[in-house]
Enzyme design. Structure first.
Site, PDB file in Angstrom:
ATOM      1  N   ASN A 114       0.588  -0.595   0.080  1.00 31.55           N
ATOM      2  CA  ASN A 114      -0.303   0.377   0.264  1.00 31.55           C
ATOM      3  C   ASN A 114       0.990   1.514  -0.260  1.00 31.55           C
ATOM      4  O   ASN A 114       0.455   1.921  -0.039  1.00 31.55           O
ATOM      5  CB  ASN A 114      -1.106   0.008   1.069  1.00 31.55           C
ATOM      6  CG  ASN A 114      -1.889   1.552   1.381  1.00 31.55           C
ATOM      7  OD1 ASN A 114      -2.151   1.621   1.109  1.00 31.55           O
ATOM      8  ND2 ASN A 114      -0.917   1.927   2.500  1.00 31.55           N
ATOM      9  N   TYR A 131       5.086   9.533 -11.147  1.00 32.76           N
ATOM     10  CA  TYR A 131       4.139   9.015 -10.224  1.00 32.76           C
ATOM     11  C   TYR A 131       3.114   8.289 -11.535  1.00 32.76           C
ATOM     12  O   TYR A 131       2.334   7.688 -10.822  1.00 32.76           O
ATOM     13  CB  TYR A 131       3.186  10.157  -9.411  1.00 32.76           C
ATOM     14  CG  TYR A 131       2.103   9.182  -7.963  1.00 32.76           C
ATOM     15  CD1 TYR A 131       2.624   8.497  -7.627  1.00 32.76           C
ATOM     16  CD2 TYR A 131       1.079   9.029  -9.297  1.00 32.76           C
ATOM     17  CE1 TYR A 131       1.885   8.099  -6.317  1.00 32.76           C
ATOM     18  CE2 TYR A 131      -0.064   9.266  -7.395  1.00 32.76           C
ATOM     19  CZ  TYR A 131       0.569   8.877  -6.642  1.00 32.76           C
ATOM     20  OH  TYR A 131      -1.128   7.672  -6.066  1.00 32.76           O
ATOM     21  N   LYS A 163       3.043   4.511 -11.333  1.00 30.79           N
ATOM     22  CA  LYS A 163       1.405   3.032 -10.991  1.00 30.79           C
ATOM     23  C   LYS A 163       0.456   3.041 -12.308  1.00 30.79           C
ATOM     24  O   LYS A 163       0.335   1.548 -11.914  1.00 30.79           O
ATOM     25  CB  LYS A 163       0.214   4.674 -10.618  1.00 30.79           C
ATOM     26  CG  LYS A 163       0.641   5.289  -9.210  1.00 30.79           C
ATOM     27  CD  LYS A 163       1.062   4.400  -8.267  1.00 30.79           C
ATOM     28  CE  LYS A 163       1.523   4.897  -6.762  1.00 30.79           C
ATOM     29  NZ  LYS A 163       1.185   4.259  -5.452  1.00 30.79           N
ATOM     30  N   THR A 206      -7.530  11.110   2.192  1.00 26.76           N
ATOM     31  CA  THR A 206      -6.901  10.747   3.054  1.00 26.76           C
ATOM     32  C   THR A 206      -5.481  12.005   3.750  1.00 26.76           C
ATOM     33  O   THR A 206      -6.081  12.876   3.036  1.00 26.76           O
ATOM     34  CB  THR A 206      -5.902   9.953   2.478  1.00 26.76           C
ATOM     35  OG1 THR A 206      -4.972   9.919   1.409  1.00 26.76           O
ATOM     36  CG2 THR A 206      -6.603   8.110   2.488  1.00 26.76           C
TER      37      THR A 206
END
Length: 248
Positions: A89, A155, A159, A190
């Site tokens: 994660n 990024y 991913k 988050t």
């Protein structure tokens, strides 16, 4: 309980989706190893699990450091005897900027944390699972693993890599009792999203087809289903958990 007697590890477990997943796994019977860079955060998360009657242990780990990550898996094998479930994660990114203005060390960090850590984590996790007769792994990618987004090329690439890595690894171990899947969360409330939006994350609600931000437990529920015996025929899949954002 579906995970009674199982040993699970969750990286980036000190907050957000990682903590929510660890809490749900423990509530459903697993002994959960919470891994993260901040020992203070993972200890607090483990204490919250224990306060609710769950089983949790901690191991401070920088997953971007291959030796540290491999040490975590060696420790699990020695101390707990096996590994049944794994959730890769941990992740993160820096500020948005054009590719040519992105410092090389920043790109290296993003790839190390978001892609290489998943690759290295799976190598060690799978070795443990093969010794124990099988298991299940879920990798946390991102909605950015499904589309291009300006200003965050490293990024996005990392991913996308997690999604492809998941599919390829799933084929490697489809006949070995190990299922490997990924999830692609959309905008989820988050600490990282709150920081990125200056605390005004709910300004994104109108952009989401279901009309609200995701909550960490929304992602945790999807992860736990993929890890469970209720998904025995699911491997190499990528689940969008994004309120419909990737459907259009």
């Amino acid at each position: 309980m579906p995970f009674q007697g199982k040993i699970a590890v969750v990286t980036g477990a000190g907050s957000g989706m990682g903590e929510a997943t660890a809490q749900l796994l423990a509530a459903r019977g697993a002994t959960v190893v919470l891994a993260g860079r901040s020992e203070e955060r993972i200890r607090a998360a483990a204490d919250r699990i224990k306060a609710n009657g769950g089983k949790a242990v901690i191991r401070a780990t920088d997953v971007a450091d291959r030796a540290d990550l491999e040490g975590l898996m060696e420790w699990i094998g020695q101390e707990l005897g096996r590994l049944d479930l794994a959730v890769n994660n941990a992740g993160g990114h820096a500020d948005f900027k054009p590719l040519h203005e992105t410092p090389a060390d920043e790109s290296d960090w993003v790839f190390d944390l978001n892609l290489k850590a998943v690759y290295n984590g799976m190598r060690a996790q799978i070795s443990l699972m093969l010794r124990g007769g099988g298991g299940a792994i879920v990798n946390n990618a991102s909605i950015f693993g499904l589309k291009g987004v300006a200003g965050i090329a490293h990024y996005v690439a990392a991913k996308h890599g997690v999604v492809g890595l998941t599919k390829a690894a799933a084929l490697d171990y489809a006949n070995s009792g190990i299922r490997i899947n990924s999830v692609c969360p959309g905008a989820t409330e988050t600490p990282n999203l709150l920081r990125a939006t200056g605390g005004d994350a709910h300004a994104l609600d109108a952009m989401i087809p279901v009309g609200r931000l995701g909550q960490p437990v929304d992602v945790a529920r999807a992860i736990c289903w993929l890890l469970s015996d209720e998904a025995p025929y699911v491997t190499g899949a990528n689940f969008s958990v994004d309120g419909g954002m990737s459907a259009g």
